[in-house]
Motif scaffolding. Structure first.
Motif, PDB file in Angstrom:
ATOM      1  N   THR A  59      60.704  51.357  26.285  1.00  0.00           N
ATOM      2  CA  THR A  59      59.372  50.972  25.812  1.00  0.00           C
ATOM      3  C   THR A  59      59.499  49.844  24.796  1.00  0.00           C
ATOM      4  OG1 THR A  59      58.591  53.226  26.155  1.00  0.00           O
ATOM      5  CG2 THR A  59      57.259  51.831  24.743  1.00  0.00           C
ATOM      6  N   VAL A  62      60.551  46.593  26.582  1.00  0.00           N
ATOM      7  CA  VAL A  62      59.434  45.968  27.299  1.00  0.00           C
ATOM      8  C   VAL A  62      58.527  45.241  26.319  1.00  0.00           C
ATOM      9  CG1 VAL A  62      57.339  46.456  28.625  1.00  0.00           C
ATOM     10  CG2 VAL A  62      59.493  47.525  29.274  1.00  0.00           C
ATOM     11  N   LYS A  63      58.224  45.867  25.196  1.00  0.00           N
ATOM     12  CA  LYS A  63      57.377  45.230  24.191  1.00  0.00           C
ATOM     13  C   LYS A  63      58.032  43.952  23.665  1.00  0.00           C
ATOM     14  CE  LYS A  63      54.924  49.320  22.540  1.00  0.00           C
ATOM     15  NZ  LYS A  63      54.751  50.256  21.431  1.00  0.00           N
ATOM     16  N   ALA A  65      60.233  42.053  25.233  1.00  0.00           N
ATOM     17  CA  ALA A  65      60.223  41.053  26.305  1.00  0.00           C
ATOM     18  C   ALA A  65      58.849  40.399  26.424  1.00  0.00           C
ATOM     19  CB  ALA A  65      60.625  41.697  27.624  1.00  0.00           C
ATOM     20  N   LYS A  66      57.798  41.187  26.283  1.00  0.00           N
ATOM     21  CA  LYS A  66      56.444  40.632  26.349  1.00  0.00           C
ATOM     22  C   LYS A  66      56.191  39.692  25.187  1.00  0.00           C
ATOM     23  CE  LYS A  66      54.220  44.330  28.966  1.00  0.00           C
ATOM     24  NZ  LYS A  66      53.248  45.407  28.934  1.00  0.00           N
ATOM     25  N   LYS A  67      56.718  40.038  24.016  1.00  0.00           N
ATOM     26  CA  LYS A  67      56.538  39.204  22.839  1.00  0.00           C
ATOM     27  C   LYS A  67      57.240  37.858  23.029  1.00  0.00           C
ATOM     28  CE  LYS A  67      56.305  40.516  18.084  1.00  0.00           C
ATOM     29  NZ  LYS A  67      56.872  41.297  16.999  1.00  0.00           N
ATOM     30  N   ALA A  69      57.985  36.438  25.910  1.00  0.00           N
ATOM     31  CA  ALA A  69      57.262  35.705  26.956  1.00  0.00           C
ATOM     32  C   ALA A  69      56.011  35.049  26.383  1.00  0.00           C
ATOM     33  CB  ALA A  69      56.896  36.647  28.098  1.00  0.00           C
ATOM     34  N   ALA A  70      55.320  35.728  25.495  1.00  0.00           N
ATOM     35  CA  ALA A  70      54.111  35.166  24.888  1.00  0.00           C
ATOM     36  C   ALA A  70      54.452  33.952  24.033  1.00  0.00           C
ATOM     37  CB  ALA A  70      53.407  36.223  24.041  1.00  0.00           C
TER      38      ALA A  70
END
Length: 87
Positions: A59, A62-63, A65-67, A69-70
């Motif tokens: 979890t 994933v958070k 990785a999203k950060k 990517a943003a």
């Protein structure tokens, strides 16, 4: 819970067979047998399986990785603004 539901539940939790096996106290091979339908879980094991929670490590990954990517999406927009100043 049939074999396809066992697989779907594990995948929804983003856990590997090995992680499920460790949490349930069985081997990875046993989890593979449950998922293929070769072997059925006992009632007690099924209750533990249904009570599994998502992996905190995954979890957090994933958070993160999203950060990242943003941030990558935001950088090109900033560069474009620097290269094309408004008149």
């Amino acid at each position: 819970m049939n074999a396809s539901q066992v697989v779907a539940h594990r995948k929804s939790l983003k856990l590997t067979q090995r992680e499920v096996a460790e949490r349930l106290g069985v081997s990875q091979a046993a989890v593979a047998h449950y998922e293929s339908g070769r072997t059925e879980m006992t009632v007690a094991l099924l209750a533990k399986y249904k009570a599994l929670k998502p992996s905190e490590r995954r979890t957090r990954a994933v958070k993160a990785a999203k950060k990242v990517a943003a941030k990558k999406v935001a950088k090109p927009a900033k560069r474009a603004a620097k290269n094309n100043p408004k008149k």
